[in-house]
Structure formats: structure tokens, C-alpha cells
Design an enzyme around this catalytic site. Structure first.
Site, PDB file in Angstrom:
ATOM      1  N   GLU A  12       0.815  -1.218   0.000  1.00 26.72           N
ATOM      2  CA  GLU A  12       0.000   0.000   0.000  1.00 26.72           C
ATOM      3  C   GLU A  12       0.849   1.269   0.000  1.00 26.72           C
ATOM      4  OE1 GLU A  12      -4.103  -1.718   2.025  1.00 26.72           O
ATOM      5  OE2 GLU A  12      -2.520  -1.059   3.362  1.00 26.72           O
ATOM      6  N   GLU A 173      -8.201  -1.170   9.465  1.00 24.53           N
ATOM      7  CA  GLU A 173      -7.411  -0.106  10.121  1.00 24.53           C
ATOM      8  C   GLU A 173      -8.093   1.261  10.212  1.00 24.53           C
ATOM      9  OE1 GLU A 173      -6.123  -1.698   7.298  1.00 24.53           O
ATOM     10  OE2 GLU A 173      -5.020  -3.254   8.376  1.00 24.53           O
ATOM     11  N   ASP A 196     -11.746  -6.841  -3.158  1.00 24.20           N
ATOM     12  CA  ASP A 196     -12.543  -8.076  -3.082  1.00 24.20           C
ATOM     13  C   ASP A 196     -13.946  -7.735  -2.590  1.00 24.20           C
ATOM     14  OD1 ASP A 196     -10.687  -7.913  -0.433  1.00 24.20           O
ATOM     15  OD2 ASP A 196     -12.697  -8.611   0.064  1.00 24.20           O
TER      16      ASP A 196
END
Ligand code: ADE
Length: 231
Positions: A12, A173, A196
Site C-alpha cells: 500500500e 485499520e 474483493d
């Protein structure tokens, strides 16, 4: 102005570090922090590791130790809203913790005394994201993101989270980062690209699309930094 740019996983933040010409690597509290500048803005980039505890530690460190005054989070999420497809971007208007449960004491899911079920993200940063989306010709959906220490790969659990929190997407998070930033009065922005659908195929889809979706999100956040630099 120093801005934190945070992710949870190496994938990321890799596309973010690629855009910085040079940066300094600082090891602190069991993690690496990358200090550099982008378009004249001082930035500190870090990935926290997965989950609410690690992301709480990293967000707190970015603010309290490195002195960041705004925080932008970039990463991937599982879709709850069926209109969200792999690669689509979602900006959190507010975030909740779907696995926080003291309902045994009569409280709603996601709530503890002196806390709140939802924490709202900074409106000014969301508005900048709308301008950036328009200039790039991209669609960015505003929505509610639910966070928990669970990789959700189960239709029933996903639907429960959607019904209980009105959530459009879920991840691991954003809700904890939101609590930290809210408590420390630091404007924050959480962007996620879908990897997803949090269903039985989620782990395969996640593995397949983590990198490309992380790039989608990271590139968008860097465009936001370019706009913030002009303000
Ligand atoms: N991040 C991306 N996909 C996720 C999922 N299905 N569950 C939790 N976090 C995610």
C-alpha cells in the site's frame, strides 16, 4: 505543514515511496518511517502492519513523534455495497469498529462509554478528493467504512456489518486511525480501493488485486497531496 501518508501493508505504500525523490528511513517503535517531501510538502510515510492495534500505534507515532498535522490513509478494502467493484475508490465519510461489542451491557454495536459508534472524517479533505476525482475523470464514492480485526470472507458476516453500520466497505485499520486522529484533533482522510467483495472468494480476489488496487488508491492520494501543496 507536515502530512502523514499511511498504509497498512508494504504494497500500500510502495507506490507512494516511488513518487518521493529521496527520503530518510527512521526506525522507531518497531516500525520504519520514511521522511521526505513531495511537491514542497513535508511527508512522513509508513505502513503500520495489519489491524487496529498496529494502525493505532503508527497513527499515534506519526502525530505525536513525527509531528504530522494531517493524515491521509491509502489502501484496499472489501466491498459491502454491491455497486462497488474491484478497483473502485471509496472515501470514508465516517468509520466504525464492527468488532467492538459490549452489547451485553445494553450498548449498541461499535460503542463504548465516552466513545462513539462513528467517527467522521475531515470534510475539507473529502471535498479536495472530489475536486481531484473530477480533474482525473474518476469516480470516487463517499461511504461508511467499517473496521475490525478480521479478514471478512463470509457473506453472512459482511451482510451483518452492512446492515448494522450502514457500511459500504470494510477493512482492518481505518476505524482505529480515525479514533486516534479525532482524539488528537488531526484532520484525516481514509481512501480505499476495492480488492474483493468480502465473500467466500475474498482471499483469492485479495491476493490477485491487492497490488493493482493499492496503486489506484496511492496514485489518487498523491494527486491530493499535489492539490494540498497549492493551498
Ligand atoms: N481489506 C481488503 N479486503 C478485506 C476483507 N475482505 N476483510 C477485511 N479487510 C479487508
Amino acid at each position: 505543514m507536515k502530512i502523514a501518508v499511511m498504509g497498512a501493508m508494504p504494497e500500500e505504500i510502495a507506490p507512494i515511496l516511488e513518487k518521493l525523490e529521496t527520503y530518510l528511513t527512521i526506525e522507531y517503535a518497531g516500525n520504519k518511517y520514511y521522511e521526505g517531501s513531495y511537491n514542497g510538502i513535508d511527508v512522513v510515510v509508513a505502513y503500520s502492519k495489519i489491524g487496529k492495534v498496529f494502525s493505532t500505534l503508527t497513527a499515534t507515532t506519526l502525530i505525536e513523534h513525527f509531528g504530522c498535522e494531517k493524515l491521509l490513509f491509502s489502501g484496499v478494502a472489501g466491498a459491502i455495497n454491491s455497486e462497488l467493484k474491484v478497483g473502485d475508490l471509496i472515501v470514508a465519510t465516517k468509520l466504525s469498529q464492527h468488532d467492538l461489542d459490549i452489547t451485553a451491557f445494553g450498548h449498541p454495536y461499535g460503542y463504548v462509554p465516552e466513545g462513539a459508534v462513528y467517527v467522521e472524517a475531515n470534510r475539507e479533505l473529502i471535498d479536495i478528493s472530489k475536486d481531484v476525482a473530477q480533474s482525473l475523470g474518476k469516480k470516487v464514492r463517499e461511504g461508511i467504512i467499517a473496521t475490525g480485526d478480521q479478514f471478512v470472507a463470509n457473506e453472512e458476516r459482511k451482510n451483518w456489518i452492512g446492515d448494522t453500520f450502514g457500511a459500504d466497505a470494510l477493512e482492518m485499520e481505518g476505524g482505529s486511525v480515525a479514533v486516534v486522529c479525532d482524539a488528537l484533533n488531526v484532520p484525516f482522510f481514509i481512501l480505499r480501493a476495492i480488492s474483493d467483495a468480502a465473500d467466500m472468494d475474498a482471499s483469492f480476489s485479495f491476493d490477485e488485486f491487492l497490488e493493482t488496487s493499492a496503486v489506484e488508491s496511492a496514485e489518487f492520494v498523491m494527486k491530493m497531496l499535489e492539490v494540498i501543496a497549492t493551498k
